[in-house]
Design an enzyme around this catalytic site. Structure first.
Site, PDB file in Angstrom:
ATOM      1  N   TYR A 240      18.038 -16.287   0.408  1.00  0.00           N
ATOM      2  CA  TYR A 240      17.600 -16.765   1.731  1.00  0.00           C
ATOM      3  C   TYR A 240      18.475 -16.152   2.832  1.00  0.00           C
ATOM      4  O   TYR A 240      17.955 -15.622   3.821  1.00  0.00           O
ATOM      5  CB  TYR A 240      17.687 -18.293   1.761  1.00  0.00           C
ATOM      6  CG  TYR A 240      17.164 -18.927   3.022  1.00  0.00           C
ATOM      7  CD1 TYR A 240      15.797 -18.982   3.276  1.00  0.00           C
ATOM      8  CD2 TYR A 240      18.025 -19.488   3.962  1.00  0.00           C
ATOM      9  CE1 TYR A 240      15.312 -19.579   4.432  1.00  0.00           C
ATOM     10  CE2 TYR A 240      17.542 -20.086   5.114  1.00  0.00           C
ATOM     11  CZ  TYR A 240      16.187 -20.131   5.334  1.00  0.00           C
ATOM     12  OH  TYR A 240      15.708 -20.723   6.480  1.00  0.00           O
TER      13      TYR A 240
ATOM     14  N   ASP B 239      13.999 -31.062  10.407  1.00  0.00           N
ATOM     15  CA  ASP B 239      13.161 -32.043   9.701  1.00  0.00           C
ATOM     16  C   ASP B 239      11.736 -31.495   9.560  1.00  0.00           C
ATOM     17  O   ASP B 239      10.943 -31.564  10.503  1.00  0.00           O
ATOM     18  CB  ASP B 239      13.157 -33.349  10.506  1.00  0.00           C
ATOM     19  CG  ASP B 239      12.525 -34.482   9.725  1.00  0.00           C
ATOM     20  OD1 ASP B 239      11.899 -34.223   8.690  1.00  0.00           O
ATOM     21  OD2 ASP B 239      12.669 -35.634  10.170  1.00  0.00           O
ATOM     22  N   THR B 240      11.441 -30.941   8.398  1.00  0.00           N
ATOM     23  CA  THR B 240      10.096 -30.410   8.122  1.00  0.00           C
ATOM     24  C   THR B 240       9.718 -30.818   6.692  1.00  0.00           C
ATOM     25  O   THR B 240      10.587 -31.189   5.899  1.00  0.00           O
ATOM     26  CB  THR B 240      10.077 -28.862   8.224  1.00  0.00           C
ATOM     27  OG1 THR B 240      10.900 -28.322   7.187  1.00  0.00           O
ATOM     28  CG2 THR B 240      10.572 -28.373   9.566  1.00  0.00           C
TER      29      THR B 240
ATOM     30  N   ASP C  34      -2.385 -15.130   4.197  1.00  0.00           N
ATOM     31  CA  ASP C  34      -1.146 -14.952   3.450  1.00  0.00           C
ATOM     32  C   ASP C  34      -0.437 -13.747   4.066  1.00  0.00           C
ATOM     33  O   ASP C  34      -0.970 -12.633   4.033  1.00  0.00           O
ATOM     34  CB  ASP C  34      -1.494 -14.706   1.971  1.00  0.00           C
ATOM     35  CG  ASP C  34      -0.269 -14.432   1.115  1.00  0.00           C
ATOM     36  OD1 ASP C  34       0.811 -14.171   1.672  1.00  0.00           O
ATOM     37  OD2 ASP C  34      -0.408 -14.467  -0.126  1.00  0.00           O
TER      38      ASP C  34
ATOM     39  N   ILE D  70       7.858 -26.200  11.615  1.00  0.00           N
ATOM     40  CA  ILE D  70       8.168 -25.518  12.874  1.00  0.00           C
ATOM     41  C   ILE D  70       6.942 -24.774  13.416  1.00  0.00           C
ATOM     42  O   ILE D  70       6.658 -24.816  14.622  1.00  0.00           O
ATOM     43  CB  ILE D  70       9.368 -24.554  12.660  1.00  0.00           C
ATOM     44  CG1 ILE D  70      10.642 -25.365  12.372  1.00  0.00           C
ATOM     45  CG2 ILE D  70       9.563 -23.644  13.860  1.00  0.00           C
ATOM     46  CD1 ILE D  70      11.836 -24.537  11.882  1.00  0.00           C
TER      47      ILE D  70
ATOM     48  N   ASP E 229      -2.253 -19.735   8.379  1.00  0.00           N
ATOM     49  CA  ASP E 229      -1.396 -20.279   7.317  1.00  0.00           C
ATOM     50  C   ASP E 229      -2.046 -19.928   5.974  1.00  0.00           C
ATOM     51  O   ASP E 229      -3.261 -19.714   5.908  1.00  0.00           O
ATOM     52  CB  ASP E 229      -1.261 -21.804   7.444  1.00  0.00           C
ATOM     53  CG  ASP E 229      -0.079 -22.369   6.655  1.00  0.00           C
ATOM     54  OD1 ASP E 229       0.962 -22.651   7.257  1.00  0.00           O
ATOM     55  OD2 ASP E 229      -0.205 -22.507   5.417  1.00  0.00           O
TER      56      ASP E 229
ATOM     57  N   GLN F  66       2.344 -26.416   9.047  1.00  0.00           N
ATOM     58  CA  GLN F  66       3.246 -27.585   9.073  1.00  0.00           C
ATOM     59  C   GLN F  66       4.608 -27.160   9.616  1.00  0.00           C
ATOM     60  O   GLN F  66       4.864 -25.978   9.843  1.00  0.00           O
ATOM     61  CB  GLN F  66       3.391 -28.190   7.671  1.00  0.00           C
ATOM     62  CG  GLN F  66       4.089 -27.296   6.660  1.00  0.00           C
ATOM     63  CD  GLN F  66       4.194 -27.934   5.273  1.00  0.00           C
ATOM     64  OE1 GLN F  66       3.336 -28.710   4.871  1.00  0.00           O
ATOM     65  NE2 GLN F  66       5.247 -27.609   4.546  1.00  0.00           N
TER      66      GLN F  66
HETATM   67  P1  NAD Z   1       7.723 -25.488   5.856  1.00  0.00           P
HETATM   68  O1  NAD Z   1       8.591 -24.726   4.897  1.00  0.00           O
HETATM   69  O2  NAD Z   1       7.675 -26.966   5.742  1.00  0.00           O
HETATM   70  O3  NAD Z   1       6.254 -24.928   5.806  1.00  0.00           O
HETATM   71  C1  NAD Z   1       6.059 -23.565   5.586  1.00  0.00           C
HETATM   72  C2  NAD Z   1       4.634 -23.184   5.941  1.00  0.00           C
HETATM   73  O4  NAD Z   1       4.483 -21.815   5.553  1.00  0.00           O
HETATM   74  C3  NAD Z   1       3.591 -23.987   5.180  1.00  0.00           C
HETATM   75  O5  NAD Z   1       2.585 -24.413   6.074  1.00  0.00           O
HETATM   76  C4  NAD Z   1       3.063 -22.972   4.154  1.00  0.00           C
HETATM   77  O6  NAD Z   1       1.720 -23.211   3.792  1.00  0.00           O
HETATM   78  C5  NAD Z   1       3.253 -21.664   4.899  1.00  0.00           C
HETATM   79  N1  NAD Z   1       3.334 -20.487   4.024  1.00  0.00           N
HETATM   80  C6  NAD Z   1       4.007 -20.375   2.848  1.00  0.00           C
HETATM   81  N2  NAD Z   1       3.818 -19.148   2.335  1.00  0.00           N
HETATM   82  C7  NAD Z   1       3.031 -18.469   3.201  1.00  0.00           C
HETATM   83  C8  NAD Z   1       2.484 -17.169   3.217  1.00  0.00           C
HETATM   84  N3  NAD Z   1       2.712 -16.300   2.218  1.00  0.00           N
HETATM   85  N4  NAD Z   1       1.710 -16.795   4.252  1.00  0.00           N
HETATM   86  C9  NAD Z   1       1.456 -17.658   5.275  1.00  0.00           C
HETATM   87  N5  NAD Z   1       1.946 -18.911   5.312  1.00  0.00           N
HETATM   88  C10 NAD Z   1       2.717 -19.307   4.288  1.00  0.00           C
HETATM   89  O7  NAD Z   1       8.112 -25.076   7.334  1.00  0.00           O
HETATM   90  P2  NAD Z   1       9.522 -24.968   8.051  1.00  0.00           P
HETATM   91  O8  NAD Z   1      10.592 -25.652   7.272  1.00  0.00           O
HETATM   92  O9  NAD Z   1       9.257 -25.344   9.451  1.00  0.00           O
HETATM   93  O10 NAD Z   1       9.854 -23.405   7.978  1.00  0.00           O
HETATM   94  C11 NAD Z   1       9.252 -22.491   8.853  1.00  0.00           C
HETATM   95  C12 NAD Z   1      10.221 -21.347   9.122  1.00  0.00           C
HETATM   96  O11 NAD Z   1      11.412 -21.868   9.695  1.00  0.00           O
HETATM   97  C13 NAD Z   1      10.640 -20.582   7.885  1.00  0.00           C
HETATM   98  O12 NAD Z   1      10.729 -19.204   8.172  1.00  0.00           O
HETATM   99  C14 NAD Z   1      11.993 -21.167   7.573  1.00  0.00           C
HETATM  100  O13 NAD Z   1      12.818 -20.289   6.827  1.00  0.00           O
HETATM  101  C15 NAD Z   1      12.523 -21.387   8.979  1.00  0.00           C
HETATM  102  N6  NAD Z   1      13.622 -22.337   9.023  1.00  0.00           N
HETATM  103  C16 NAD Z   1      13.455 -23.625   8.631  1.00  0.00           C
HETATM  104  C17 NAD Z   1      14.557 -24.487   8.660  1.00  0.00           C
HETATM  105  C18 NAD Z   1      14.433 -25.920   8.224  1.00  0.00           C
HETATM  106  O14 NAD Z   1      15.474 -26.594   8.084  1.00  0.00           O
HETATM  107  N7  NAD Z   1      13.264 -26.454   8.021  1.00  0.00           N
HETATM  108  C19 NAD Z   1      15.798 -24.026   9.085  1.00  0.00           C
HETATM  109  C20 NAD Z   1      15.926 -22.695   9.478  1.00  0.00           C
HETATM  110  C21 NAD Z   1      14.836 -21.864   9.447  1.00  0.00           C
END
Ligand code: NAD
Length: 243
Positions: free
Chosen positions: A144, A178-179, A56, A19, A38, A17
């Site tokens: 974080y 937006d996630t 994982d 990004i 995932d 899901q």
């Molecule tokens: P999300 O947090 O909505 O989804 C995270 C995904 O990671 C899920 O599909 C989950 O099942 C998977 N996941 C969780 N633990 C896991 C593991 N141990 N092994 C494999 N997969 C695992 O997604 P997002 O918000 O798009 O975040 C993705 C990345 O982008 C992250 O590294 C996050 O820190 C980074 N990020 C997000 C934002 C934001 O605002 N959403 C901003 C900056 C950085």
């Protein structure tokens, strides 16, 4: 079909899901052969990837074995979780868990892929960091921010070490995107509407980012169009870090 990643094999973590999913979809649209992984099996079901697997990223052996089997040209380290709290709210266990998932998993994935990329004399590694890192601080993001700052250091070290071997390593530093997990974080504050307003206000552009916008940067960094950039923290944050 566009061909910016034609024939390139991409291994993506946390592509169920947000990004990671957007990156999977854009890479497939650019004719990349994608192996999407995932931790959540359900989320992998409707992805357009050529191959999917439950993985994982904290399981070093499995992570490294899958990467070696697939032999990718592109590695996208997307897995990461947000711990909410200041330094005073943070336990050792929470710190260790987040650093293990957000940073150590990248160490292990890159350790597995670099010998393969040295063999091919080419490769692009993309780490998903955050603008909340060594770039800016944010409230309640102690663990974080530490973990995402470490990713920038990790990126620069790998990039420098293998720059003469045809391997590039870059970090994407998104702002607020937006996630699904973002909406969960807003819910968790107890006042979704106010939290969303506050999150939107952080960006001078007056909106939060779309996962597809982050994925477009990933396509660029994965493709040969970006052959002259390595070791950089590429900020994409609607202007949050300008001021
Ligand atoms: P999300 O947090 O909505 O989804 C995270 C995904 O990671 C899920 O599909 C989950 O099942 C998977 N996941 C969780 N633990 C896991 C593991 N141990 N092994 C494999 N997969 C695992 O997604 P997002 O918000 O798009 O975040 C993705 C990345 O982008 C992250 O590294 C996050 O820190 C980074 N990020 C997000 C934002 C934001 O605002 N959403 C901003 C900056 C950085």
């Amino acid at each position: 079909m566009s061909m910016r990643l034609n024939g390139k094999k991409a291994f993506i973590t946390a592509s169920g899901q947000g990004i990671g999913k957007a990156i999977c979809e854009k890479f497939v649209a650019e004719n990349s052969e994608v192996y999407a992984t995932d931790i959540n099996e359900e989320l992998l079901k409707n992805l357009p990837a050529d191959r999917t697997s439950v993985l994982d990223v904290t399981h070093k052996k499995l992570l490294q074995a899958e990467i070696k089997k697939f032999n990718p040209d592109i590695l996208v380290n997307c897995a990461g979780i947000v711990h909410a709290g200041s330094i005073l709210d943070s336990s050792d266990d929470q710190f260790d868990f987040a650093v293990s998932l957000n940073v150590k998993s990248m160490f292990h994935a890159i350790q597995a892929v670099v010998p393969l990329m040295i063999e091919k004399k080419s490769g692009s590694i993309i780490n998903i960091g955050s603008v909340v890192s060594s770039i800016i601080g944010a409230p309640n993001r102690f663990i974080y921010g530490v973990s995402k700052a470490a990713i920038i250091g990790l990126t620069k070290s790998v990039a420098l070490e293998f720059v003469s071997k045809g391997i590039r390593c870059n970090c994407i530093c998104p702002g607020t995107v937006d996630t699904p997990s973002l909406h969960q974080r807003l819910e968790d504050t107890g006042d979704y509407e106010k939290a969303m307003k506050d999150f939107v206000a952080r960006q001078p552009m007056g909106r939060i980012g779309k996962s597809g916008e982050i994925a477009s940067l990933a396509v660029y960094l994965a493709s040969d169009e970006s052959n002259f950039t390595t070791g950089q923290a590429h900020i994409i944050d609607g202007g949050w870090s300008i001021g």
